[in-house]
Scaffold this motif. Structure first.
Motif, PDB file in Angstrom:
ATOM      1  N   THR A  54       0.859  -1.180   0.000  1.00  0.00           N
ATOM      2  CA  THR A  54       0.000   0.000   0.000  1.00  0.00           C
ATOM      3  C   THR A  54       0.900   1.236   0.000  1.00  0.00           C
ATOM      4  O   THR A  54       2.069   1.149   0.307  1.00  0.00           O
ATOM      5  N   GLN A  56       2.713   4.073   1.419  1.00  0.00           N
ATOM      6  CA  GLN A  56       3.103   4.315   2.811  1.00  0.00           C
ATOM      7  C   GLN A  56       4.132   5.418   2.882  1.00  0.00           C
ATOM      8  O   GLN A  56       4.702   5.821   1.891  1.00  0.00           O
TER       9      GLN A  56
ATOM     10  N   MET C 137       8.309 -12.813   0.404  1.00  0.00           N
ATOM     11  CA  MET C 137       7.025 -12.157   0.174  1.00  0.00           C
ATOM     12  C   MET C 137       6.415 -12.790  -1.062  1.00  0.00           C
ATOM     13  O   MET C 137       6.066 -12.109  -2.025  1.00  0.00           O
ATOM     14  N   GLU C 139       3.548 -13.799  -1.497  1.00  0.00           N
ATOM     15  CA  GLU C 139       2.353 -12.975  -1.725  1.00  0.00           C
ATOM     16  C   GLU C 139       2.812 -11.532  -1.540  1.00  0.00           C
ATOM     17  O   GLU C 139       3.157 -11.127  -0.422  1.00  0.00           O
ATOM     18  N   GLY C 141       3.676  -8.013  -0.524  1.00  0.00           N
ATOM     19  CA  GLY C 141       3.204  -7.177   0.575  1.00  0.00           C
ATOM     20  C   GLY C 141       3.026  -7.929   1.872  1.00  0.00           C
ATOM     21  O   GLY C 141       2.841  -7.304   2.909  1.00  0.00           O
ATOM     22  N   SER C 142       3.110  -9.279   1.854  1.00  0.00           N
ATOM     23  CA  SER C 142       2.939 -10.061   3.097  1.00  0.00           C
ATOM     24  C   SER C 142       4.161 -10.938   3.341  1.00  0.00           C
ATOM     25  O   SER C 142       4.495 -11.778   2.500  1.00  0.00           O
ATOM     26  N   SER C 143       4.798 -10.742   4.482  1.00  0.00           N
ATOM     27  CA  SER C 143       6.018 -11.488   4.799  1.00  0.00           C
ATOM     28  C   SER C 143       5.705 -12.816   5.451  1.00  0.00           C
ATOM     29  O   SER C 143       4.799 -12.917   6.284  1.00  0.00           O
ATOM     30  N   VAL C 145       8.058 -16.468   6.958  1.00  0.00           N
ATOM     31  CA  VAL C 145       9.406 -16.969   7.260  1.00  0.00           C
ATOM     32  C   VAL C 145       9.430 -18.468   7.025  1.00  0.00           C
ATOM     33  O   VAL C 145       8.529 -19.184   7.467  1.00  0.00           O
TER      34      VAL C 145
ATOM     35  N   LYS D  12       3.965  -4.899  11.339  1.00  0.00           N
ATOM     36  CA  LYS D  12       4.563  -4.411  10.088  1.00  0.00           C
ATOM     37  C   LYS D  12       4.148  -5.297   8.919  1.00  0.00           C
ATOM     38  O   LYS D  12       2.970  -5.482   8.699  1.00  0.00           O
ATOM     39  N   SER D  13       5.081  -5.849   8.155  1.00  0.00           N
ATOM     40  CA  SER D  13       4.696  -6.552   6.922  1.00  0.00           C
ATOM     41  C   SER D  13       4.265  -7.990   7.168  1.00  0.00           C
ATOM     42  O   SER D  13       4.139  -8.761   6.212  1.00  0.00           O
ATOM     43  N   PHE D  14       4.033  -8.396   8.415  1.00  0.00           N
ATOM     44  CA  PHE D  14       3.641  -9.770   8.758  1.00  0.00           C
ATOM     45  C   PHE D  14       2.159  -9.853   9.138  1.00  0.00           C
ATOM     46  O   PHE D  14       1.824  -9.736  10.315  1.00  0.00           O
ATOM     47  N   PRO D  15       1.228 -10.074   8.180  1.00  0.00           N
ATOM     48  CA  PRO D  15      -0.188 -10.098   8.531  1.00  0.00           C
ATOM     49  C   PRO D  15      -0.568 -11.361   9.317  1.00  0.00           C
ATOM     50  O   PRO D  15      -1.301 -11.301  10.297  1.00  0.00           O
ATOM     51  N   ASP D  16       0.001 -12.516   8.911  1.00  0.00           N
ATOM     52  CA  ASP D  16      -0.364 -13.774   9.560  1.00  0.00           C
ATOM     53  C   ASP D  16       0.619 -14.101  10.664  1.00  0.00           C
ATOM     54  O   ASP D  16       1.753 -13.629  10.671  1.00  0.00           O
ATOM     55  N   VAL D  18       3.453 -15.714  12.531  1.00  0.00           N
ATOM     56  CA  VAL D  18       4.721 -16.292  12.093  1.00  0.00           C
ATOM     57  C   VAL D  18       5.515 -16.641  13.344  1.00  0.00           C
ATOM     58  O   VAL D  18       5.515 -15.887  14.322  1.00  0.00           O
ATOM     59  N   PHE D  67       0.159  -3.943  10.861  1.00  0.00           N
ATOM     60  CA  PHE D  67       0.085  -4.268   9.434  1.00  0.00           C
ATOM     61  C   PHE D  67      -0.908  -3.350   8.741  1.00  0.00           C
ATOM     62  O   PHE D  67      -2.092  -3.316   9.083  1.00  0.00           O
ATOM     63  N   GLY D  68      -0.438  -2.581   7.732  1.00  0.00           N
ATOM     64  CA  GLY D  68      -1.252  -1.554   7.099  1.00  0.00           C
ATOM     65  C   GLY D  68      -1.998  -2.039   5.874  1.00  0.00           C
ATOM     66  O   GLY D  68      -2.586  -1.245   5.160  1.00  0.00           O
ATOM     67  N   GLY D  69      -1.931  -3.327   5.600  1.00  0.00           N
ATOM     68  CA  GLY D  69      -2.629  -3.875   4.440  1.00  0.00           C
ATOM     69  C   GLY D  69      -1.699  -4.000   3.252  1.00  0.00           C
ATOM     70  O   GLY D  69      -0.591  -3.473   3.252  1.00  0.00           O
ATOM     71  N   ARG D  73      -4.670  -7.726   0.896  1.00  0.00           N
ATOM     72  CA  ARG D  73      -5.120  -7.953   2.280  1.00  0.00           C
ATOM     73  C   ARG D  73      -5.547  -6.657   2.937  1.00  0.00           C
ATOM     74  O   ARG D  73      -4.907  -5.622   2.729  1.00  0.00           O
TER      75      ARG D  73
END
Ligand SMILES: Nc1ncnc2c1ncn2[C@@H]1O[C@H](COP(=O)(O)OP(=O)(O)OP(=O)(O)O)[C@@H](O)[C@H]1O
Ligand SMILES: Nc1ncnc2c1ncn2[C@@H]1O[C@H](COP(=O)(O)OP(=O)(O)OP(=O)(O)O)[C@@H](O)[C@H]1O
Ligand SMILES: [Mg+2]
Ligand SMILES: [Mg+2]
Lengths: 165, 169, 165, 169
Positions: A54, A56, C137, C139, C141-143, C145, D12-16, D18, D67-69, D73
């Protein structure tokens, strides 16, 4: 003058908009005037959105993303008005291999109009060179410059293991 | 304008005269171990083009650019740098159009005396600035990126960024 | 308390004096109190002299020399009082191959008392790892590990060439 | 004290959610392309240990850590990080000596509400600070070096450097 600035700003913005997605494999970026009413004194903002992310605050970008965004803007200015030479001191340090590859490829394109002088420790960046100079301190504390052929250059970077290594 | 050669003597870690002939087309790569003097070469180019701030040359005062000695050499009394350009289409401002080569020189003596030259003739800093006006070189130009400063364009203020665009205008 | 600070400062200085010449293949460095009369508030200066060079202002040191001097001090503190873990984010970026080698060798020594977590793009630094984690990433925008074995790690760093590369 | 595992969700960049299980001895290497989230992991560890400045976490306000989307997502409403340590010799301060594992948690809701926990029990920031006192972790500790900040110890003021020595005292 106002008119001149506005024209140049627009032309550089076109180049920047085109170059950013090339450097990031997608996404978009552009310049924005802080105060469009005041062309004489307005600042210039950068809006950057890597692919999938997005919009930012620029401060949240990673080290490598900031470097690639900055390089995209510098190279966009060069594409509008090439300066006789471009001198880059270890700008590739924060880049991963994929971004290093894109940086190298784009430098080669820009050598049509400008000479490039690149200081690096990165072997992949050295490969884009047409000539190589080695700086040494064989006499500790005193610098000298030798011109090296590519093969020897590799040896130059691996200085003899000093005691204590 | 094409960059031909850089000559330095007594500048930072370079006690003896050193000359680098750049290739006319393409990319020159500069390599060497940590601390050997690579970034000092960048400082030499920025200094001869008119850099006025010792701090921007990583020193405390301008005298820090003069070779300060090593365990095997005495300190130098003079720092001098010359940058030469080919002037193929004689595209420079009228004053120098008859020369096929233009060189700018800067000297600093430990006494504090300093001078600028164009083609070995003494001149003022404003003459050097005029020579490179509209080329993107020197001053707030976009053609030199120092070590560790690549992301400054992204993190600097909007007004500083404007100065970069102004250079190209 | 004053007495405690003075004791700790002296002990760290001993470690720093010993480590600097190891990192630089010679030369010397030490800590100095800005105001030895005022142990409670005095600042701490660093004096560093790489081999063959005269004693100069620290600002004149190169990028790699500054990083190695800083690492020598951090590791000296670790040698005096190991913290449970040490987290280093691309500290090897400014180092040449020889210094990278010295850094790697010293990290291995310190793992006796502390866990190390090292973020790097440098293949030589990866070799000192006992385990490797890849951040991806897939996907955009989504990190996420993933834990990788060493061989795959190499592949992870070479992301598939995105279009525009 | 040994670092066991880091768990993050919505940070931050980790929505799910971990989870990273660190090896007990030796070196864990973290790799990945530019912008994938490596330094965000460092920020997560500094945040859970009590970092109070959004600017030091590269944001404008603390809400920037949630997480800002992304293009696929929605933004998250909560950021939470948990750091677990093995407490082998039960060497921690009295309060926690009967536990073989200690975990610290920090949560921030988009509403602005935030909380700290030790072993899932709500606590104050000062409790977390006390837990790690004299270990070199957290605050002005010497155990975490952020990206691009390695030479800060050399370029910072003498007083800032003293703070580093004080941490070890
Ligand atoms: N006036 C001076 N006299 C003598 N030596 C100097 C002077 N000014 C700087 N130096 C030396 O130059 C060295 C730094 O050189 P420089 O910054 O060019 O290294 P570098 O090749 O860029 O290294 P790196 O790869 O680490 O960036 C320092 O060790 C410093 O002592
Ligand atoms: N609150 C947030 N929500 C979503 N994404 C975020 C948030 N905060 C930061 N990011 C994203 O995280 C990315 C940066 O991640 P990070 O700095 O960890 O990268 P990195 O893996 O360290 O890369 P590099 O190798 O370039 O240093 C940015 O692209 C940014 O957009
Ligand atoms: Mg350098
Ligand atoms: Mg990073």
């Amino acid at each position: 003058s106002k008119k001149r600035f506005n024209e140049v700003y627009k032309r550089i913005n076109v180049e920047f908009r085109a170059l950013f997605p090339k450097f990031f494999g997608g996404g978009e970026a552009f310049l924005k005037l802080s105060d469009p009413e005041d062309l004489l004194d307005s600042g210039v903002e950068i809006i950057a959105q890597p692919p999938g992310k997005t919009m930012q605050n620029l401060t949240l970008l990673s080290g490598g993303e900031k470097a690639m965004t900055a390089l995209a803007l510098i190279f966009a200015i060069f594409q509008f008005k090439p300066s006789p030479f471009c001198l880059l001191d270890e700008v590739d340090a924060p880049l991963d291999d994929a971004n290093n590859h894109r940086f190298n490829a784009h430098v080669r394109l820009l050598t049509e109009n400008s000479q490039f002088i690149i200081i690096t420790h990165n072997k992949k960046t050295m490969e884009i060179g047409d000539a190589m100079f080695g700086v040494t301190m064989e006499e500790p504390g005193s610098s000298k410059v030798v011109s090296v052929d590519f093969e020897r250059g590799q040896k130059l970077i691996e200085p003899p293991r000093r005691k204590g290594a | 304008m094409r960059l031909l050669r850089l000559e330095l003597a007594g500048f930072k870690s370079f006690p003896d005269k050193v000359s680098i002939d750049f290739i006319q087309d393409g990319v020159s790569i500069v390599v060497g171990p940590n601390g050997c003097g690579k970034s000092n070469i960048v400082d030499a180019i920025r200094w001869v083009l008119g850099e006025q701030s010792a701090k921007h040359l990583r020193g405390a005062q301008m005298e820090d650019v003069i070779f300060g000695g090593s365990t095997s050499r005495p300190a130098a009394g003079l720092a001098q740098v010359t940058l030469s350009f080919a002037n193929p289409e004689h595209d420079s401002i009228n004053k120098y159009s008859e020369f096929s080569e233009i060189s700018v020189t800067r000297k600093l003596f430990r006494t504090g005396e300093s001078l600028y030259q164009i083609n070995k003739t003494n001149c003022r800093l404003s003459d050097i600035r005029e020579l490179f006006m509209d080329t993107g070189i020197g001053g707030k130009g976009y053609s030199i990126i120092e070590q560790g400063k690549i992301d400054r364009i992204v993190t600097s203020s909007a007004l500083e960024r404007r100065a970069l665009i102004d250079e190209a205008a």
